[in-house]
Scaffold this active site. Structure first.
Site, PDB file in Angstrom:
ATOM      1  CG  ASN A  34     -77.260 -45.070 -25.778  1.00 43.10           C
ATOM      2  OD1 ASN A  34     -78.071 -44.824 -25.303  1.00 43.10           O
ATOM      3  ND2 ASN A  34     -77.815 -45.981 -26.839  1.00 43.10           N
ATOM      4  CD1 TRP A  35     -76.300 -45.270 -19.166  1.00 41.46           C
ATOM      5  CD2 TRP A  35     -77.150 -44.355 -17.190  1.00 41.46           C
ATOM      6  NE1 TRP A  35     -75.677 -44.890 -17.623  1.00 41.46           N
ATOM      7  CE2 TRP A  35     -76.302 -44.476 -16.849  1.00 41.46           C
ATOM      8  CE3 TRP A  35     -78.200 -43.843 -16.106  1.00 41.46           C
ATOM      9  CZ2 TRP A  35     -75.990 -43.931 -16.066  1.00 41.46           C
ATOM     10  CZ3 TRP A  35     -77.973 -42.842 -15.168  1.00 41.46           C
ATOM     11  CH2 TRP A  35     -76.995 -43.361 -14.816  1.00 41.46           C
ATOM     12  CE  LYS A  36     -80.462 -48.634 -25.955  1.00 36.65           C
ATOM     13  NZ  LYS A  36     -80.006 -49.848 -27.162  1.00 36.65           N
ATOM     14  CG  HIS A  41     -78.539 -45.355 -31.011  1.00 37.87           C
ATOM     15  ND1 HIS A  41     -79.776 -46.023 -30.743  1.00 37.87           N
ATOM     16  CD2 HIS A  41     -77.455 -46.139 -30.388  1.00 37.87           C
ATOM     17  CE1 HIS A  41     -79.321 -47.248 -30.308  1.00 37.87           C
ATOM     18  NE2 HIS A  41     -77.775 -47.309 -30.039  1.00 37.87           N
ATOM     19  CD  GLU A  72     -82.365 -47.179 -29.205  1.00 36.20           C
ATOM     20  OE1 GLU A  72     -82.612 -47.093 -28.539  1.00 36.20           O
ATOM     21  OE2 GLU A  72     -82.042 -49.240 -29.761  1.00 36.20           O
ATOM     22  CD  GLU A  91     -74.754 -49.154 -31.239  1.00 39.94           C
ATOM     23  OE1 GLU A  91     -74.628 -49.423 -29.955  1.00 39.94           O
ATOM     24  OE2 GLU A  91     -75.371 -48.496 -31.082  1.00 39.94           O
ATOM     25  N   GLY A 143     -80.642 -55.137 -28.753  1.00 45.08           N
ATOM     26  CA  GLY A 143     -81.831 -55.169 -27.601  1.00 45.08           C
ATOM     27  C   GLY A 143     -82.268 -56.881 -28.286  1.00 45.08           C
ATOM     28  CB  SER A 169     -76.261 -58.660 -27.635  1.00 44.74           C
ATOM     29  OG  SER A 169     -77.625 -57.679 -28.343  1.00 44.74           O
ATOM     30  N   GLY A 220     -78.359 -52.292 -23.132  1.00 44.87           N
ATOM     31  CA  GLY A 220     -78.631 -52.909 -22.064  1.00 44.87           C
ATOM     32  C   GLY A 220     -77.937 -53.293 -20.012  1.00 44.87           C
TER      33      GLY A 220
HETATM   34  P1  13P Z   1     -77.908 -53.481 -26.405  1.00 47.78           P
HETATM   35  O1  13P Z   1     -76.698 -53.294 -25.306  1.00 47.78           O
HETATM   36  O2  13P Z   1     -79.082 -53.710 -25.656  1.00 47.78           O
HETATM   37  O3  13P Z   1     -78.170 -54.431 -27.387  1.00 47.78           O
HETATM   38  O4  13P Z   1     -77.932 -51.857 -26.949  1.00 47.78           O
HETATM   39  C1  13P Z   1     -76.810 -51.307 -27.959  1.00 47.78           C
HETATM   40  C2  13P Z   1     -77.096 -50.323 -27.779  1.00 47.78           C
HETATM   41  O5  13P Z   1     -78.017 -49.156 -29.281  1.00 47.78           O
HETATM   42  C3  13P Z   1     -75.860 -48.870 -27.655  1.00 47.78           C
HETATM   43  O6  13P Z   1     -75.697 -47.868 -28.409  1.00 47.78           O
END
Ligand code: 13P
Length: 250
Positions: free
Chosen positions: A9-11, A96, A98, A168, A174, A214, A236
């Site tokens: 997931n590149w966000k 997600h 977020e 998650e 993150g 993470s 990340g």
């Molecule tokens: P991180 O791997 O940066 O913790 O993010 C996880 C995530 O939200 C994947 O959708």
């Protein structure tokens, strides 16, 4: 045997030229990936069409990070399932944390989006997870149960075949704090039991459940060794081809 999936997931990262660079690097690294692993990438909307063209001749599969639940119309700034399909997406991340916490998406809205994605032949990667506060209050299972029940409300067993679940824990996203393999496995097992109760044991046996939060090359192998963890949703660490490939090979 359930398939293994490593999803990136590149966000809100990578402009178009950076996306082209990352995909080119990834393609050469993924060429030698283990056969039982599917690799999915979720670039930002602005890179999807190019990503689709670039990944056509590779085993990398493509998805988007979100979508709107309507077919189209006066929804300024939104993107429909049909639009995602038209640029070559096969998957879409929905729910997600977020989206839930920053943009206020409710379980009911996420459910609408999941049903729309399924109607349009897009495979949802349905994210769930508890906050640190909820974990410390001892209500992780209640939160997960409610997210699963509401998110999958009205989704048939047949449709569930197309759904990937991603656990998650919000406190692990993150933050560099990964759930221990035991902590993650405990929730994955619980999710599988919920699916068994809601649907059937074959459905529970089949459903793919990813872990996210993470994940790095250094911790991927122990997480993925757990019985009910079928893959990873990576944030990340998917932004560099080396670390993403490290997770794929783990
Ligand atoms: P991180 O791997 O940066 O913790 O993010 C996880 C995530 O939200 C994947 O959708």
């Amino acid at each position: 045997m359930r398939k293994r999936i490593i999803a990136g997931n590149w966000k809100m990262n990578k402009n178009l030229s950076e996306s082209i660079g990352l995909i080119s690097e990834l393609k050469s690294k993924v060429a030698s990936k283990p056969e039982n692993v599917d690799v999915l990438i979720f670039p930002p909307y602005t890179s999807l069409e190019t990503a689709s063209a670039l990944t056509k001749d590779s085993s990398i599969k493509l998805g988007a990070q979100n979508m709107h639940q309507a077919d189209g119309g006066a929804f300024t700034g939104e993107i429909s399932a049909g639009m995602l399909k038209s640029v070559g997406c096969e998957f879409v991340i929905l729910g997600h944390s977020e989206r839930r916490h920053i943009f206020g998406e409710s379980d009911e809205l996420i459910n609408e989006k999941i049903k729309k994605a399924l109607e349009e032949d897009l495979k949802p990667v349905f994210c769930i997870g508890e906050t640190l506060e909820q974990r410390e209050a001892g209500i992780t299972n209640d939160v997960i149960r409610s997210q699963v029940e509401k998110g999958l409300n009205g989704v048939t067993e047949n449709q569930l075949n197309e759904v990937i679940i991603a656990y998650e824990p919000v406190w692990a996203i993150g933050t560099g704090k990964t759930a221990s393999p035991e902590q993650a496995e405990e929730v994955h097992k619980f999710i599988r039991e919920l699916i068994e109760t809601k649907y059937s044991s074959p459905a529970a046996e089949k459903v793919i459940i990813l872990y996210g939060g993470s994940v790095k090359p250094e911790n991927a192998a122990t997480l993925l060794a757990e019985k009910d963890i079928d893959g990873a949703l990576v944030g990340g660490a998917c932004l560099k081809a080396d670390s993403f490939a490290g997770i794929i090979n783990a």
